[in-house]
Motif scaffolding. Sequence first.
Motif, PDB file in Angstrom:
ATOM      1  N   GLY A  94      34.459 -24.798 -49.632  1.00  0.00           N
ATOM      2  CA  GLY A  94      33.168 -24.536 -49.010  1.00  0.00           C
ATOM      3  C   GLY A  94      32.621 -25.750 -48.288  1.00  0.00           C
ATOM      4  N   PRO A  95      31.535 -25.574 -47.551  1.00  0.00           N
ATOM      5  CA  PRO A  95      30.957 -26.682 -46.790  1.00  0.00           C
ATOM      6  C   PRO A  95      30.363 -27.757 -47.702  1.00  0.00           C
ATOM      7  CG  PRO A  95      29.583 -24.715 -46.616  1.00  0.00           C
ATOM      8  CD  PRO A  95      30.836 -24.304 -47.310  1.00  0.00           C
ATOM      9  N   SER A  96      30.514 -28.996 -47.287  1.00  0.00           N
ATOM     10  CA  SER A  96      29.983 -30.102 -48.095  1.00  0.00           C
ATOM     11  C   SER A  96      28.496 -30.316 -47.870  1.00  0.00           C
ATOM     12  CB  SER A  96      30.754 -31.390 -47.798  1.00  0.00           C
ATOM     13  OG  SER A  96      30.797 -31.656 -46.412  1.00  0.00           O
ATOM     14  N   VAL A  97      27.993 -29.876 -46.710  1.00  0.00           N
ATOM     15  CA  VAL A  97      26.564 -30.005 -46.409  1.00  0.00           C
ATOM     16  C   VAL A  97      26.103 -28.720 -45.723  1.00  0.00           C
ATOM     17  CG1 VAL A  97      24.766 -31.294 -45.173  1.00  0.00           C
ATOM     18  CG2 VAL A  97      26.756 -32.513 -46.101  1.00  0.00           C
ATOM     19  N   VAL A  98      25.007 -28.163 -46.200  1.00  0.00           N
ATOM     20  CA  VAL A  98      24.342 -27.060 -45.513  1.00  0.00           C
ATOM     21  C   VAL A  98      22.918 -27.497 -45.207  1.00  0.00           C
ATOM     22  CG1 VAL A  98      23.551 -24.653 -45.629  1.00  0.00           C
ATOM     23  CG2 VAL A  98      25.764 -25.298 -46.615  1.00  0.00           C
ATOM     24  N   VAL A  99      22.490 -27.279 -43.971  1.00  0.00           N
ATOM     25  CA  VAL A  99      21.142 -27.653 -43.543  1.00  0.00           C
ATOM     26  C   VAL A  99      20.358 -26.385 -43.243  1.00  0.00           C
ATOM     27  CG1 VAL A  99      19.764 -28.883 -41.823  1.00  0.00           C
ATOM     28  CG2 VAL A  99      21.968 -29.831 -42.558  1.00  0.00           C
ATOM     29  N   GLU A 100      19.262 -26.188 -43.953  1.00  0.00           N
ATOM     30  CA  GLU A 100      18.361 -25.065 -43.656  1.00  0.00           C
ATOM     31  C   GLU A 100      17.425 -25.484 -42.544  1.00  0.00           C
ATOM     32  OE1 GLU A 100      14.973 -23.164 -43.044  1.00  0.00           O
ATOM     33  OE2 GLU A 100      14.727 -24.871 -44.394  1.00  0.00           O
ATOM     34  N   ALA A 101      17.519 -24.819 -41.402  1.00  0.00           N
ATOM     35  CA  ALA A 101      16.638 -25.077 -40.265  1.00  0.00           C
ATOM     36  C   ALA A 101      16.159 -23.762 -39.664  1.00  0.00           C
ATOM     37  CB  ALA A 101      17.375 -25.901 -39.209  1.00  0.00           C
ATOM     38  N   ALA A 102      16.184 -22.718 -40.487  1.00  0.00           N
ATOM     39  CA  ALA A 102      15.832 -21.381 -39.997  1.00  0.00           C
ATOM     40  C   ALA A 102      14.338 -21.102 -40.083  1.00  0.00           C
ATOM     41  CB  ALA A 102      16.595 -20.318 -40.791  1.00  0.00           C
ATOM     42  N   GLY A 103      13.683 -21.675 -41.086  1.00  0.00           N
ATOM     43  CA  GLY A 103      12.247 -21.481 -41.212  1.00  0.00           C
ATOM     44  C   GLY A 103      11.834 -20.144 -41.778  1.00  0.00           C
ATOM     45  N   VAL A 104      12.760 -19.397 -42.371  1.00  0.00           N
ATOM     46  CA  VAL A 104      12.436 -18.108 -42.995  1.00  0.00           C
ATOM     47  C   VAL A 104      12.945 -18.131 -44.432  1.00  0.00           C
ATOM     48  CG1 VAL A 104      12.391 -16.794 -40.846  1.00  0.00           C
ATOM     49  CG2 VAL A 104      14.554 -17.060 -42.061  1.00  0.00           C
ATOM     50  N   LEU A 105      12.170 -17.551 -45.334  1.00  0.00           N
ATOM     51  CA  LEU A 105      12.475 -17.655 -46.759  1.00  0.00           C
ATOM     52  C   LEU A 105      13.831 -17.073 -47.139  1.00  0.00           C
ATOM     53  CD1 LEU A 105       9.032 -16.896 -48.437  1.00  0.00           C
ATOM     54  CD2 LEU A 105      10.357 -19.008 -48.625  1.00  0.00           C
ATOM     55  N   ARG A 106      14.214 -15.989 -46.487  1.00  0.00           N
ATOM     56  CA  ARG A 106      15.478 -15.348 -46.889  1.00  0.00           C
ATOM     57  C   ARG A 106      16.691 -16.230 -46.594  1.00  0.00           C
ATOM     58  NH1 ARG A 106      13.581 -12.675 -42.403  1.00  0.00           N
ATOM     59  NH2 ARG A 106      14.910 -12.670 -40.542  1.00  0.00           N
ATOM     60  N   ALA A 107      16.498 -17.273 -45.770  1.00  0.00           N
ATOM     61  CA  ALA A 107      17.609 -18.192 -45.513  1.00  0.00           C
ATOM     62  C   ALA A 107      17.914 -19.063 -46.722  1.00  0.00           C
ATOM     63  CB  ALA A 107      17.293 -19.077 -44.308  1.00  0.00           C
ATOM     64  N   PHE A 108      16.924 -19.284 -47.587  1.00  0.00           N
ATOM     65  CA  PHE A 108      17.098 -20.249 -48.682  1.00  0.00           C
ATOM     66  C   PHE A 108      18.164 -19.820 -49.689  1.00  0.00           C
ATOM     67  CE2 PHE A 108      15.816 -21.879 -52.900  1.00  0.00           C
ATOM     68  CZ  PHE A 108      16.049 -23.225 -52.680  1.00  0.00           C
ATOM     69  N   PRO A 109      18.087 -18.624 -50.284  1.00  0.00           N
ATOM     70  CA  PRO A 109      19.149 -18.261 -51.227  1.00  0.00           C
ATOM     71  C   PRO A 109      20.518 -18.161 -50.560  1.00  0.00           C
ATOM     72  CG  PRO A 109      17.656 -16.404 -50.857  1.00  0.00           C
ATOM     73  CD  PRO A 109      17.030 -17.594 -50.225  1.00  0.00           C
ATOM     74  N   GLU A 110      20.552 -17.731 -49.310  1.00  0.00           N
ATOM     75  CA  GLU A 110      21.843 -17.666 -48.622  1.00  0.00           C
ATOM     76  C   GLU A 110      22.426 -19.057 -48.435  1.00  0.00           C
ATOM     77  OE1 GLU A 110      23.985 -16.029 -44.524  1.00  0.00           O
ATOM     78  OE2 GLU A 110      21.981 -15.310 -45.065  1.00  0.00           O
ATOM     79  N   GLY A 111      21.585 -20.013 -48.066  1.00  0.00           N
ATOM     80  CA  GLY A 111      22.068 -21.376 -47.881  1.00  0.00           C
ATOM     81  C   GLY A 111      22.568 -22.001 -49.166  1.00  0.00           C
ATOM     82  N   ALA A 112      21.849 -21.753 -50.264  1.00  0.00           N
ATOM     83  CA  ALA A 112      22.304 -22.276 -51.554  1.00  0.00           C
ATOM     84  C   ALA A 112      23.647 -21.670 -51.933  1.00  0.00           C
ATOM     85  CB  ALA A 112      21.255 -21.987 -52.626  1.00  0.00           C
ATOM     86  N   ASN A 113      23.823 -20.389 -51.643  1.00  0.00           N
ATOM     87  CA  ASN A 113      25.084 -19.713 -51.939  1.00  0.00           C
ATOM     88  C   ASN A 113      26.221 -20.213 -51.056  1.00  0.00           C
ATOM     89  OD1 ASN A 113      26.727 -17.645 -53.195  1.00  0.00           O
ATOM     90  ND2 ASN A 113      26.542 -16.501 -51.281  1.00  0.00           N
ATOM     91  N   LEU A 114      25.896 -20.546 -49.801  1.00  0.00           N
ATOM     92  CA  LEU A 114      26.917 -21.035 -48.876  1.00  0.00           C
ATOM     93  C   LEU A 114      27.433 -22.423 -49.250  1.00  0.00           C
ATOM     94  CD1 LEU A 114      25.543 -20.037 -45.350  1.00  0.00           C
ATOM     95  CD2 LEU A 114      27.717 -19.313 -46.333  1.00  0.00           C
ATOM     96  N   THR A 115      26.580 -23.245 -49.828  1.00  0.00           N
ATOM     97  CA  THR A 115      26.952 -24.635 -50.095  1.00  0.00           C
ATOM     98  C   THR A 115      28.124 -24.701 -51.062  1.00  0.00           C
ATOM     99  OG1 THR A 115      24.621 -25.238 -49.828  1.00  0.00           O
ATOM    100  CG2 THR A 115      26.073 -26.886 -50.779  1.00  0.00           C
ATOM    101  N   GLY A 116      29.116 -25.510 -50.705  1.00  0.00           N
ATOM    102  CA  GLY A 116      30.334 -25.586 -51.501  1.00  0.00           C
ATOM    103  C   GLY A 116      30.192 -26.447 -52.741  1.00  0.00           C
ATOM    104  N   SER A 117      31.231 -26.467 -53.538  1.00  0.00           N
ATOM    105  CA  SER A 117      31.256 -27.278 -54.759  1.00  0.00           C
ATOM    106  C   SER A 117      31.031 -28.749 -54.428  1.00  0.00           C
ATOM    107  CB  SER A 117      32.600 -27.111 -55.463  1.00  0.00           C
ATOM    108  OG  SER A 117      32.774 -25.771 -55.881  1.00  0.00           O
ATOM    109  N   HIS A 118      30.191 -29.386 -55.221  1.00  0.00           N
ATOM    110  CA  HIS A 118      29.841 -30.797 -55.072  1.00  0.00           C
ATOM    111  C   HIS A 118      29.103 -31.063 -53.749  1.00  0.00           C
ATOM    112  CE1 HIS A 118      32.717 -30.925 -58.299  1.00  0.00           C
ATOM    113  NE2 HIS A 118      33.692 -30.561 -57.483  1.00  0.00           N
ATOM    114  N   GLY A 119      28.519 -30.012 -53.197  1.00  0.00           N
ATOM    115  CA  GLY A 119      27.869 -30.139 -51.901  1.00  0.00           C
ATOM    116  C   GLY A 119      26.373 -30.375 -51.994  1.00  0.00           C
ATOM    117  N   ARG A 120      25.765 -30.517 -50.807  1.00  0.00           N
ATOM    118  CA  ARG A 120      24.330 -30.746 -50.697  1.00  0.00           C
ATOM    119  C   ARG A 120      23.703 -29.680 -49.819  1.00  0.00           C
ATOM    120  NH1 ARG A 120      23.749 -35.417 -47.584  1.00  0.00           N
ATOM    121  NH2 ARG A 120      25.999 -35.575 -47.345  1.00  0.00           N
TER     122      ARG A 120
END
Length: 353
Positions: A239-265
């Motif tokens: 998975g990705p080592s870094v995910v940046v939330e820049a969407a500005g909508v709440l539903r992006a937050f759980p998706e971004g946390a789920n997208l972030t890979g192991s040992h990621g930020r």
Amino acid sequence: MVEANRVETWDVPVVDPQPGGALVRVVLGGVCGSDAHIVSGEAGQMPFPIILGHEGVGRVEKLGDGVTTDYAGVPVKAGDLVYWAPIALCHRSYSCTVLDETPCENSQFFEHARRPNWGSYADYAWLPNGMAFYRLPDHAQPEAVAALGCALPTVLRGFDKCGPVGRGDTVVVQGAGPVGLAAVFVAALSGASEIIVIDQVPERLAVAMSLGATATVSLSGTDEAERRRQVYDRVGPRGPSVVVEAAGVLRAFPEGANLTGSHGRYIVLGLWGAIGTALISPRELTTKNLRIGGATFPKPKHYHEAMHLAARMQDRYPLAGLVSHRFAISQANEALEAVKSGAAIKPVIDPTL
């Protein structure tokens, strides 16, 4: 802004600068997504009436007594172009002097609209003593600096606070508005091996590619599971080592946390104006060794760094071309609507119109 969803054009006096301050004729005032959140009321109650605009490039009209340099020690005079950090810090608080963090306990973000004011939806900005401003390098294009307005300082602040992107990192950016585009830009310059951008506007995804993205994923016609599949097919099972939330909508937050890979930020930058809650699984934080951090309110040094970065890269990347729409001060409502609809890459207020 007189009240929520009510923006008017007023005539107010132009006031000479105070000792240590400056009076600046606005050249470009960026229109930010957070402005739209403020106007709609989503960002909470504001000290009405206020003058909007926290992304300004202007030309020095008058300098207050004692001012001979900008806040980096560069000589400055009437006629020079400057870029300012729009938070009035007190410089006499624990956050200011001990933690060296912004904002501080006494920070002032807005002034009453009829008082001397640093809002950039205006002909003039009045910068009080202590509000950092920086002289643009001689070759700098005002549009290149204004294009990523507060977005580039915000991203620099985020990577400073939550850890930088390094060579070989795989990065996902949620949202291709100015903050997302700034994240792509910095990640590309930092040597990320993959930069995948998620958005629903094809024009924005195309701009992201021009700034260094390696792939895009459309929100249109995909669900969360499909977007995750596309990302992991590209970067591998870790998975990705870094995910940046820049969407500005709440539903992006759980998706971004789920997208972030192991040992990621997972770095949250766009949710300043989205008040509310979103559910994630705490177990994921443990099993993936996941770090989640947020950042906002850049320090003056981030504005200084952003200005020089834009000036250095303006010929290598199409920064000035990101300014897609110009509006007169009296057209502020139209400018805000262009941001809300996603029709504009980067609208600005141009007081000469």
